[in-house]
Design a protein around this motif. Structure first.
Motif: not given
Length: 367
Positions: A21-23, A34-35
């Protein structure tokens, strides 16, 4: 700062992609694994791999290309990235690579065509040299039948298309070829076919086939002129020009099929390929040497060529036959060659035999 966006990350070290996931912030892109681990990518070091394209993923990479790719597949995510980073540059290397690839493929195709085109004469000459004479003779007869059928399609009656000369007319033809055969220059048994047509022309086919159109016969003043025409056509045959043109035409048609995706080339394409100037010159020189060896003067041939080159008599089929008598820049030189040959001697053909040959295609036949 944007909301969290789904993406795939290729780290450049393995071929596997990781879902992340990115911001997007003002100065960097935060990538969350995910970790629970996190990576930040500086915006000053990020480029678009290519311009945004609907239906295709949006890909980002480092300016120093280390194989890292951040890929957005979702349309909403792609739009969010585009809105958040409107001034992001496109990697010039990708554009140059595509251009280089396109240019390379185009150049390769051109090179292949040139190699085929330039190598074609060599290949054709090799084929002509090894082509069995018996097959060449059969090929010539087959093409002769195609030419007859080509004219007969319009007339609707092939039976009246070819004209069988009477015994007297055949005697005149035999007299010409007997003189030529006595020189030892002929390597084929020649067959002459007379076609009923207003075309003033003659045609050489492989394997010793000579076609003479009645329009040419009717407008000849002497058998010596016919001998010159025959000698010219024999020259094309002995030098294998006819076979060369047929092979070249067939090879080019196959090349055209490769380029055009299977377009068919009709037999007319093969027949319409006029001889090159080099071939015409070679056939003329052969004819002059043959007539000198046979002691047949070339003045009447020169006069015939001069008259035919100055007249414009074209019948409906003239466009599909090599127009050896057509007026072109070399014609005056060709006429001069025959006219200045200074060959003495005449054919000993009875006037009645010559008249019978010239009138072979008369409906009522010769007397």
């Amino acid at each position: 700062m944007t909301n969290l966006l789904n993406a795939r990350l290729f780290d450049g070290k393995t071929s596997a992609a990781r879902d992340v996931t990115v911001e997007i912030f003002d100065r960097y892109i935060a990538v969350y694994y995910s970790d629970g681990k996190e990576t930040n990518l500086s915006l000053t070091e990020i480029l678009l791999c290519e311009k945004p394209n609907p239906g295709k993923p949006l890909r980002l990479r480092n300016k120093t290309d280390n194989g890292l790719r951040l890929v957005f597949d979702d349309n909403a995510a792609k739009q969010a990235v585009t809105n958040a980073l409107p001034s992001l540059s496109v990697a010039e290397g990708s554009t140059h690579a595509r251009f280089g690839l396109t240019l390379g493929i185009t150049g390769f195709c051109i090179l292949v065509v040139l190699l085929i085109w330039l190598g074609l004469p060599v290949v054709v000459n090799m084929l002509v040299a090894i082509y069995p004479k018996s097959q060449e003779i059969e090929l010539g007869r087959s093409v002769r039948e195609q030419v007859v059928a080509l004219f007969g399609e319009d007339d609707g009656d092939t039976g009246k298309l070819t004209c069988a000369p009477s015994d007297r007319g055949q005697k005149a033809i035999d007299a010409i070829f007997d003189r030529f055969k006595a020189t030892g220059a002929l390597s084929y048994h020649y067959e002459t076919t007379i076609i009923r047509s207003d075309i003033e022309n003659a045609l050489s086919l492989p394997g010793g086939q000579v076609l003479v159109f009645s329009g040419l016969l009717k407008n000849m003043n002497s058998p010596d002129a016919l001998a010159g025409v025959m000698a010219h056509e024999i020259g094309h045959n002995e030098k294998h020009h006819s076979l060369n043109k047929l092979f070249s035409g067939a090879a080019l048609s196959q090349l055209a099929r490769l380029i055009t995706g299977g377009a068919q080339v009709p037999v007319g394409f093969l027949l319409e390929q006029s001889y090159s100037r080099g071939m015409e010159t070679e056939a003329d020189q052969f004819a002059i040497n043959l007539m000198r060896a046979a002691s047949i003067n070339t003045n009447d041939t020169a006069a015939l060529f001069k008259r035919l080159s100055s007249e414009s008599r074209y019948a409906k089929y003239s466009k599909i036959l090599p127009e050896i008598f057509s007026s072109h820049p070399e014609m005056e030189h060709r006429i001069a060659q025959f006219g200045n040959a200074n060959i003495t001697g005449n054919l000993d053909i009875a006037a009645a035999d010559w008249r019978a040959l010239r009138n072979a295609c008369d409906d009522e036949g010769p007397d």
